[in-house]
Write an enzyme that holds these catalytic residues in place. Sequence first.
Site, PDB file in Angstrom:
ATOM      1  N   GLU A 204      -4.065   9.964   1.590  1.00  0.00           N
ATOM      2  CA  GLU A 204      -5.260   9.467   1.823  1.00  0.00           C
ATOM      3  C   GLU A 204      -5.118   8.427   2.998  1.00  0.00           C
ATOM      4  OE1 GLU A 204      -6.233   7.917  -2.120  1.00  0.00           O
ATOM      5  OE2 GLU A 204      -7.439  10.032  -2.422  1.00  0.00           O
TER       6      GLU A 204
ATOM      7  N   CYS B  81      -5.831   2.131   7.423  1.00  0.00           N
ATOM      8  CA  CYS B  81      -4.677   1.865   6.538  1.00  0.00           C
ATOM      9  C   CYS B  81      -4.114   3.397   6.408  1.00  0.00           C
ATOM     10  CB  CYS B  81      -5.083   1.307   5.077  1.00  0.00           C
ATOM     11  SG  CYS B  81      -3.963   1.410   3.926  1.00  0.00           S
TER      12      CYS B  81
ATOM     13  N   CYS C 169       4.360   8.446  -4.434  1.00  0.00           N
ATOM     14  CA  CYS C 169       5.308   7.527  -4.060  1.00  0.00           C
ATOM     15  C   CYS C 169       6.298   7.480  -5.365  1.00  0.00           C
ATOM     16  CB  CYS C 169       4.674   6.142  -4.001  1.00  0.00           C
ATOM     17  SG  CYS C 169       5.753   4.532  -3.720  1.00  0.00           S
TER      18      CYS C 169
ATOM     19  N   CYS D  36       5.391   1.593  -9.312  1.00  0.00           N
ATOM     20  CA  CYS D  36       4.954   0.177  -9.414  1.00  0.00           C
ATOM     21  C   CYS D  36       3.783   0.492 -10.735  1.00  0.00           C
ATOM     22  CB  CYS D  36       4.233  -0.497  -8.247  1.00  0.00           C
ATOM     23  SG  CYS D  36       5.503  -0.799  -7.088  1.00  0.00           S
TER      24      CYS D  36
ATOM     25  N   CYS E 210       0.019   0.483 -10.080  1.00  0.00           N
ATOM     26  CA  CYS E 210      -0.573   1.194  -8.877  1.00  0.00           C
ATOM     27  C   CYS E 210      -0.695   2.769  -9.202  1.00  0.00           C
ATOM     28  CB  CYS E 210       0.493   1.330  -7.805  1.00  0.00           C
ATOM     29  SG  CYS E 210       0.295   2.419  -6.621  1.00  0.00           S
TER      30      CYS E 210
ATOM     31  N   GLY F 148       2.773   5.631  -0.445  1.00  0.00           N
ATOM     32  CA  GLY F 148       3.894   5.512  -0.156  1.00  0.00           C
ATOM     33  C   GLY F 148       4.892   3.977  -0.005  1.00  0.00           C
ATOM     34  N   GLU F 149       5.948   4.317   0.155  1.00  0.00           N
ATOM     35  CA  GLU F 149       6.874   2.951   0.431  1.00  0.00           C
ATOM     36  C   GLU F 149       7.270   3.590   1.731  1.00  0.00           C
ATOM     37  OE1 GLU F 149       8.592   0.027  -0.427  1.00  0.00           O
ATOM     38  OE2 GLU F 149       9.268   0.550   1.595  1.00  0.00           O
TER      39      GLU F 149
ATOM     40  N   SER G   1       4.209  -2.496   5.257  1.00  0.00           N
ATOM     41  CA  SER G   1       4.367  -3.376   3.789  1.00  0.00           C
ATOM     42  C   SER G   1       5.489  -2.527   2.877  1.00  0.00           C
ATOM     43  CB  SER G   1       2.881  -3.146   3.221  1.00  0.00           C
ATOM     44  OG  SER G   1       2.973  -3.749   1.796  1.00  0.00           O
TER      45      SER G   1
ATOM     46  N   SER H 211       5.332  -6.794  -0.809  1.00  0.00           N
ATOM     47  CA  SER H 211       4.614  -6.951  -1.971  1.00  0.00           C
ATOM     48  C   SER H 211       5.285  -7.762  -3.099  1.00  0.00           C
ATOM     49  CB  SER H 211       4.389  -5.408  -2.639  1.00  0.00           C
ATOM     50  OG  SER H 211       3.153  -4.712  -2.461  1.00  0.00           O
ATOM     51  N   LEU H 212       4.913  -9.005  -3.436  1.00  0.00           N
ATOM     52  CA  LEU H 212       5.446  -9.852  -4.154  1.00  0.00           C
ATOM     53  C   LEU H 212       5.231  -9.733  -5.584  1.00  0.00           C
ATOM     54  CD1 LEU H 212       7.634 -12.062  -3.787  1.00  0.00           C
ATOM     55  CD2 LEU H 212       6.102 -13.796  -3.657  1.00  0.00           C
TER      56      LEU H 212
ATOM     57  N   ASN I 258      -8.015  -4.442  -8.990  1.00  0.00           N
ATOM     58  CA  ASN I 258      -9.361  -3.625  -9.557  1.00  0.00           C
ATOM     59  C   ASN I 258      -8.943  -3.173 -10.684  1.00  0.00           C
ATOM     60  OD1 ASN I 258     -10.022  -4.541  -6.872  1.00  0.00           O
ATOM     61  ND2 ASN I 258      -8.776  -2.754  -6.138  1.00  0.00           N
TER      62      ASN I 258
ATOM     63  N   CYS J 150      -6.029  -1.645  -2.580  1.00  0.00           N
ATOM     64  CA  CYS J 150      -4.619  -1.625  -2.638  1.00  0.00           C
ATOM     65  C   CYS J 150      -4.001  -1.114  -4.166  1.00  0.00           C
ATOM     66  CB  CYS J 150      -4.197  -3.085  -2.517  1.00  0.00           C
ATOM     67  SG  CYS J 150      -2.461  -3.352  -2.810  1.00  0.00           S
TER      68      CYS J 150
HETATM   69  S1  SF4 Z   1       2.450  -0.363  -4.754  1.00  0.00           S
HETATM   70 FE1  SF4 Z   1       3.142   0.964  -2.893  1.00  0.00          FE
HETATM   71  S2  SF4 Z   1       5.432   0.943  -3.584  1.00  0.00           S
HETATM   72 FE2  SF4 Z   1       4.384   0.617  -5.341  1.00  0.00          FE
HETATM   73  S3  SF4 Z   1       4.161   2.560  -6.424  1.00  0.00           S
HETATM   74 FE3  SF4 Z   1       2.423   1.960  -4.990  1.00  0.00          FE
HETATM   75  S4  SF4 Z   1       2.423   2.978  -3.303  1.00  0.00           S
HETATM   76 FE4  SF4 Z   1       4.520   2.901  -4.209  1.00  0.00          FE
END
Ligand code: SF4
Length: 350
Positions: free
Chosen positions: A99, A112, A119, A123, A126, A168-169, A200, A223-224, A299, A342
């Site tokens: 996406e 974006c 990923c 997280c 996410c 993704g990271e 990011s 990302s903190l 969200n 996000c």
């Molecule tokens: S926030 Fe970013 S790094 Fe974490 S699982 Fe989602 S896509 Fe991956």
Amino acid sequence: MNSSHLNIKNWTRHNLREWFQNNQKSSSGNQSYRADQVFNWLYQKRAQSFDQMLNIGRETRKMLEENFYISSQKIADSLHSQDGSIKYRILLEDGNSIESVFLPHKNHNTICVSSQAGCGMGCDFCMTARMGLIRNLKPAEIIDQVFTVLQELKENKKIRNIVFMGMGEPFHNYNNLMQALEILTDEHGFNFSHRRITVSTSGLLPKIRRFGQEKIKANLAVSLNGVSDEVRTKLMPVNKAYNLEKLIKACSEYPLESRKRITFEYILIRDLTDSLQDAKGLIRLLHGLKFKINLIPYNSTADGKYQAPSPQQARRFQKYLLDHQIVAPLRISKGQDIQGACGQLAVGAE
Ligand code: SF4
């Protein structure tokens, strides 16, 4: 095209120059400038076939055709948000999809992009994490997202920012990321300013250090999302390997260009990360760094695991930071109604 053809958009200009050098006929002199011409056709004129590259001789075009192909992506579907954001689901050659999101602003637009299909960082807040890692994207698959979205937008919209905040990271796909950045910023190609690209990361320290040493100085966002190891580990398993102390140390050593700072993303989750104690903790944690904080109200998703903060609490949190002279825009999540915000990009996981 057959399966032995290579996707030319996976090649940096430097690699392509070498290819021309190695494949030129001995009588035809130095052909490496051809790579500059090809880049110009691919990324400025957006040529879809080698036939269109008219200032390149027929022989050379034939040679290119015999070895390469020019990729393009198909949009499977798109969702339009009330705020003007558009989330595109893009099909990859192997049938997977990713996406990309177009985010309009008053005087600048952002695209974006995703760096992986799925990923593997896990997280907890996410949606993409639920897919697991399917695979890394190739450089061409990263850069094609920009051109696919641009082509799809009916009016000729100017893009000011490209952010690697989709699926993704990016630092898990480091080499392909760097190649994509090289192609996007190449003066003979798309010629996009590195100052307007932000990558990011969830906090992969060795790659943060390496990224700081690169020639291409794109912006760094981290990302903190938590100010104690306990909360951050709950939200982001990466914190077990690279805890807050190590992360902040790496950020304090990160070489920044003048007038640049690190962006910290901080997700506001009701009763978990949104108290004024957390705001205080954030100030303490980041003391001494050159930074800004993007506050992102969570969200709520269907599973109800975490809750969005109340708008009042989100504003109180922001005010506390602003009162302490900290740049802290409250990102009223664009695209919320299309799950393009996000942590909400996840093909088929909605
Ligand atoms: S926030 Fe970013 S790094 Fe974490 S699982 Fe989602 S896509 Fe991956």
